[in-house]
Design a protein around this motif. Structure first.
Motif, PDB file in Angstrom:
ATOM      1  N   ARG A   1      -3.428  10.372   2.274  1.00  0.00           N
ATOM      2  CA  ARG A   1      -3.619   9.615   1.044  1.00  0.00           C
ATOM      3  C   ARG A   1      -3.986   8.183   1.372  1.00  0.00           C
ATOM      4  NH1 ARG A   1       2.255  11.655  -0.129  1.00  0.00           N
ATOM      5  NH2 ARG A   1       2.091  11.511   2.120  1.00  0.00           N
ATOM      6  N   MET A   2      -5.137   7.741   0.890  1.00  0.00           N
ATOM      7  CA  MET A   2      -5.610   6.386   1.122  1.00  0.00           C
ATOM      8  C   MET A   2      -5.761   5.683  -0.216  1.00  0.00           C
ATOM      9  SD  MET A   2      -5.831   6.443   4.406  1.00  0.00           S
ATOM     10  CE  MET A   2      -6.576   4.841   4.658  1.00  0.00           C
ATOM     11  N   ILE A   3      -5.249   4.451  -0.319  1.00  0.00           N
ATOM     12  CA  ILE A   3      -5.358   3.672  -1.544  1.00  0.00           C
ATOM     13  C   ILE A   3      -5.813   2.269  -1.184  1.00  0.00           C
ATOM     14  CG2 ILE A   3      -3.565   5.007  -2.737  1.00  0.00           C
ATOM     15  CD1 ILE A   3      -1.619   2.726  -2.192  1.00  0.00           C
TER      16      ILE A   3
ATOM     17  N   THR B   1       7.690   3.325  -6.034  1.00  0.00           N
ATOM     18  CA  THR B   1       7.936   2.842  -4.674  1.00  0.00           C
ATOM     19  C   THR B   1       7.137   3.668  -3.681  1.00  0.00           C
ATOM     20  OG1 THR B   1      10.160   2.147  -5.305  1.00  0.00           O
ATOM     21  CG2 THR B   1       9.709   2.380  -2.949  1.00  0.00           C
ATOM     22  N   VAL B   2       6.509   3.003  -2.723  1.00  0.00           N
ATOM     23  CA  VAL B   2       5.696   3.694  -1.728  1.00  0.00           C
ATOM     24  C   VAL B   2       6.092   3.247  -0.326  1.00  0.00           C
ATOM     25  CG1 VAL B   2       3.710   4.051  -3.232  1.00  0.00           C
ATOM     26  CG2 VAL B   2       3.884   1.940  -1.910  1.00  0.00           C
ATOM     27  N   THR B   3       5.840   4.128   0.623  1.00  0.00           N
ATOM     28  CA  THR B   3       5.959   3.811   2.046  1.00  0.00           C
ATOM     29  C   THR B   3       4.555   3.869   2.629  1.00  0.00           C
ATOM     30  OG1 THR B   3       8.140   4.833   2.109  1.00  0.00           O
ATOM     31  CG2 THR B   3       7.041   4.445   4.222  1.00  0.00           C
TER      32      THR B   3
ATOM     33  N   ASP C   1       4.471   8.000   1.783  1.00  0.00           N
ATOM     34  CA  ASP C   1       5.345   8.612   0.775  1.00  0.00           C
ATOM     35  C   ASP C   1       5.270   7.802  -0.509  1.00  0.00           C
ATOM     36  OD1 ASP C   1       7.179  10.442  -0.248  1.00  0.00           O
ATOM     37  OD2 ASP C   1       8.865   9.117   0.216  1.00  0.00           O
ATOM     38  N   GLY C   2       5.461   8.467  -1.646  1.00  0.00           N
ATOM     39  CA  GLY C   2       5.528   7.776  -2.929  1.00  0.00           C
ATOM     40  C   GLY C   2       4.520   8.297  -3.928  1.00  0.00           C
TER      41      GLY C   2
END
Length: 339
Positions: free
Chosen positions: A270-272, A300-302, A315-316
């Motif tokens: 997953r790329m943002i 919340t993201v890791t 994660d998230g």
């Protein structure tokens, strides 16, 4: 009686509060979003480019004269052979009338002297002289016809009128451009690349091009590399061919160009965008996500390694989740959004 009045007042107040609450319903906040998906991320730098026409043709009169009419305007589409402008042709018409009279006189002399020549009564030298005068008159007539025709300026190619450099009433000089015709059926995006990076770019290097002015994204075609560096900046100009069937890309538009280098690899994770990740006061990281009801939530993201303008999410959020990329400054938990 008093009890009935109090009941009636209570009903009016409840109704008014409900109407006020409905009237004060806050409009959804407009944001930009992006769906999380696996994609290709490269390590190359983003360059700024300028859109150019594929070819520009300067159109001019062959002679000098006053422009009588301009029949096109900037931005107008023209086809090959279409009339663009007209020059005052008074002098050209007078010259044509004189040339036609000379032609008639020469032909008449030819007929008269021919009878003498056929009867062996005319020296050969005079006969050759008469024939020469006919040829000269014919040549002058053709020149006069061409001069008159040249008072009408037609488009040698089809395209879009770029600049109109001469207006009606102005004097046009020989070979002075009156208009420029641009071929934008395909365009080129010009980019200046530092000399240290030019060796990694080849004729078939894939490129991704984004033009904010029309909110369009394009895949670049064949690349033309310049061989002479700018003396001050030590950069080389390259031009990327881009299809423009809808003619939305116009010369002068600014483009963001990204080269997909040989070292690029497909990222299945997953790329943002890096800019979508925010930090709380306690140091934890989060992004704004939008659910199916178009409601914004802090999630919340890791995160992992950064690659270009994107960052890996461990994660998230998952593939298919929608995150806010622009306009998150106006959000709070539970805000209704529109995108």
């Amino acid at each position: 009686m008093k009890k009935s009045i109090w009941i009636l007042l209570a009903m009016v107040l409840v109704s008014s509060c409900g109407q006020k609450k409905e009237h004060n319903t806050k409009a959804p906040t407009r944001v930009k979003t992006q769906v999380v998906s696996p994609g290709m991320v490269d390590n190359a730098q983003t360059y700024v480019g300028i859109v150019e026409e594929r070819e520009a043709t300067a159109v001019s009169f062959t002679g000098m004269g006053v422009v009588k009419r301009m029949l096109v305007s900037e931005g107008q589409a023209v086809s090959r052979g279409q009339l663009i402008a007209e020059m005052d042709d008074t002098q050209a018409r007078n010259l044509l009338v004189g040339a036609e009279a000379s032609m008639i006189q020469a032909n008449d002399a030819l007929e008269r002297y021919k009878m003498l020549h056929d009867n062996w009564s005319l020296p050969e030298v005079q006969w050759v002289e008469v024939q020469s005068k006919v040829a000269q008159a014919k040549s002058q007539l053709e020149v006069a016809k061409k001069n008159l025709a040249d008072c009408r300026l037609t488009a040698p190619v089809g395209g879009i009128i770029g600049k109109k450099l001469v207006g009606a009433g102005e004097t046009a000089l020989p070979s002075q451009a009156v208009v420029s015709i641009l071929d934008i059926s395909a365009v080129k995006v010009k980019v200046s690349v530092p000399e240290a990076e030019i060796s990694s770019i080849h004729a078939n290097t894939p490129t991704s091009i984004k033009v904010e002015a029309i909110d369009g994204s394009y895949q670049g075609g064949r690349i033309e590399k310049g061989v002479e560096a700018d003396a001050l900046t030590h950069t080389y100009d390259i031009r990327i061919n881009v299809a423009n069937s809808g003619r939305k890309l116009l010369p002068g538009m600014v483009a963001s160009v990204r080269f997909i280098s040989e070292g690029s690899q497909a990222i299945g994770s997953r790329m943002i965008p890096v800019t979508s990740v925010q930090k709380r006061a306690d140091g934890s990281l989060f992004v704004w996500t939008v659910d199916q009801k178009k409601t914004a939530h802090r999630t919340t993201v890791t995160i992992g390694q950064t690659q270009g303008n994107y960052i890996l999410v461990i994660d998230g959020v998952g593939i298919g989740d929608r995150i806010v990329t622009e306009g998150y400054q106006k959000l709070s938990e539970g805000t209704n959004v529109v995108y």
